[in-house]
Motif scaffolding. Structure first.
Motif, PDB file in Angstrom:
ATOM      1  N   ASP A  35       1.002  -1.148   0.017  1.00 37.40           N
ATOM      2  CA  ASP A  35      -0.086   0.121   0.185  1.00 37.40           C
ATOM      3  C   ASP A  35       0.984   1.262   0.114  1.00 37.40           C
ATOM      4  O   ASP A  35       0.578   2.240  -0.844  1.00 37.40           O
ATOM      5  CB  ASP A  35      -0.867  -0.078   1.269  1.00 37.40           C
ATOM      6  N   LYS A  38       2.248   2.004  -3.256  1.00 36.19           N
ATOM      7  CA  LYS A  38       1.180   2.113  -4.283  1.00 36.19           C
ATOM      8  C   LYS A  38       1.236   1.164  -5.395  1.00 36.19           C
ATOM      9  O   LYS A  38       1.279   1.355  -6.530  1.00 36.19           O
ATOM     10  CB  LYS A  38       1.375   3.571  -4.893  1.00 36.19           C
ATOM     11  N   ARG A  41      -3.600  -2.701  -8.152  1.00 35.39           N
ATOM     12  CA  ARG A  41      -4.626  -3.665  -7.537  1.00 35.39           C
ATOM     13  C   ARG A  41      -4.475  -5.164  -7.467  1.00 35.39           C
ATOM     14  O   ARG A  41      -4.774  -5.986  -6.546  1.00 35.39           O
ATOM     15  CB  ARG A  41      -5.659  -3.133  -8.089  1.00 35.39           C
ATOM     16  N   TYR A  95     -13.115  -4.870  -1.665  1.00 40.88           N
ATOM     17  CA  TYR A  95     -11.960  -4.146  -2.403  1.00 40.88           C
ATOM     18  C   TYR A  95     -11.768  -4.586  -3.882  1.00 40.88           C
ATOM     19  O   TYR A  95     -11.779  -3.704  -4.779  1.00 40.88           O
ATOM     20  CB  TYR A  95     -10.707  -4.773  -1.660  1.00 40.88           C
ATOM     21  N   GLU A  98     -14.146  -2.829  -5.857  1.00 38.14           N
ATOM     22  CA  GLU A  98     -13.457  -1.242  -5.926  1.00 38.14           C
ATOM     23  C   GLU A  98     -14.406  -0.269  -5.084  1.00 38.14           C
ATOM     24  O   GLU A  98     -14.447   0.976  -5.199  1.00 38.14           O
ATOM     25  CB  GLU A  98     -13.428  -0.659  -7.306  1.00 38.14           C
ATOM     26  N   ASP A 100     -14.172  -0.126  -2.070  1.00 43.38           N
ATOM     27  CA  ASP A 100     -13.288   0.106  -0.749  1.00 43.38           C
ATOM     28  C   ASP A 100     -12.081   0.143  -1.106  1.00 43.38           C
ATOM     29  O   ASP A 100     -11.294  -0.959  -1.258  1.00 43.38           O
ATOM     30  CB  ASP A 100     -13.682  -0.820   0.452  1.00 43.38           C
ATOM     31  N   ASP A 101     -11.255   1.283  -1.327  1.00 48.05           N
ATOM     32  CA  ASP A 101      -9.822   1.324  -1.519  1.00 48.05           C
ATOM     33  C   ASP A 101      -8.987   1.879  -0.196  1.00 48.05           C
ATOM     34  O   ASP A 101      -7.843   2.143  -0.365  1.00 48.05           O
ATOM     35  CB  ASP A 101      -9.715   2.473  -2.563  1.00 48.05           C
ATOM     36  N   ASP A 102      -9.637   1.624   0.976  1.00 38.76           N
ATOM     37  CA  ASP A 102      -9.025   2.033   2.299  1.00 38.76           C
ATOM     38  C   ASP A 102      -8.251   1.053   2.925  1.00 38.76           C
ATOM     39  O   ASP A 102      -8.742   0.042   3.658  1.00 38.76           O
ATOM     40  CB  ASP A 102     -10.043   2.628   3.410  1.00 38.76           C
ATOM     41  N   LEU A 103      -7.172   0.720   2.215  1.00 42.12           N
ATOM     42  CA  LEU A 103      -6.284  -0.376   2.675  1.00 42.12           C
ATOM     43  C   LEU A 103      -6.008  -0.043   4.183  1.00 42.12           C
ATOM     44  O   LEU A 103      -5.559  -1.087   4.953  1.00 42.12           O
ATOM     45  CB  LEU A 103      -5.083  -0.720   1.680  1.00 42.12           C
TER      46      LEU A 103
END
Ligand code: FE2
Length: 136
Positions: A35, A38, A41, A95, A98, A100-103
């Protein structure tokens, strides 16, 4: 981002379980690092799937130890494992969609669960079966 590090307080005093916990924590750390970097995905999804598969293996393994020792809290402990697996499945599904991108929250959730479960239920298990016990 929280610092995902092994700490002696996580040690339950059972070589096999401690070893598997260290691997589990390493996998959480890998998601956190990916994460930070970056990572794409697809890579993140593979790392999350790796955790999911390892959780399955590790929980099954711990449950076998409980069965071998006729552990009285087996059902309750197994339920905790099942709840983590189901929450993790939901989060990975979100996730993947897509939504929820809050890793960061994913990593925090996994780390908090790990810290609470190892220092609570897993220590209780080892205090019952003994530090030198083996599953085989
Ligand atoms: Fe456990």
């Amino acid at each position: 981002m929280i610092d995902i590090q092994w700490d002696d307080k996580f040690s339950v005093g059972h070589a096999r379980i401690d070893h598997e916990h260290q691997v589990f924590l390493d996998l959480i750390r890998n998601v956190s690092l990916a994460d930070d970097q970056k990572a794409p995905r697809e890579r993140i999804l593979r790392l999350l799937t790796e955790i999911r598969k390892y959780a399955d293996f590790h929980f099954y393994s711990e449950e076998n130890i409980m069965i071998d020792h006729a552990y009285p809290d087996y059902e309750a402990h197994k339920r905790e494992h099942a709840m983590l697996v189901s929450s993790l499945d939901n989060r990975i599904h979100q996730y993947r969609l897509e939504e929820d991108d809050d890793l960061g929250s994913m990593v925090e959730f996994l780390f908090q669960w790990f810290a609470l479960h190892t220092t609570g239920s897993d220590k209780k298990l080892v205090s019952h079966i003994g530090p030198e016990a083996h599953s085989a």
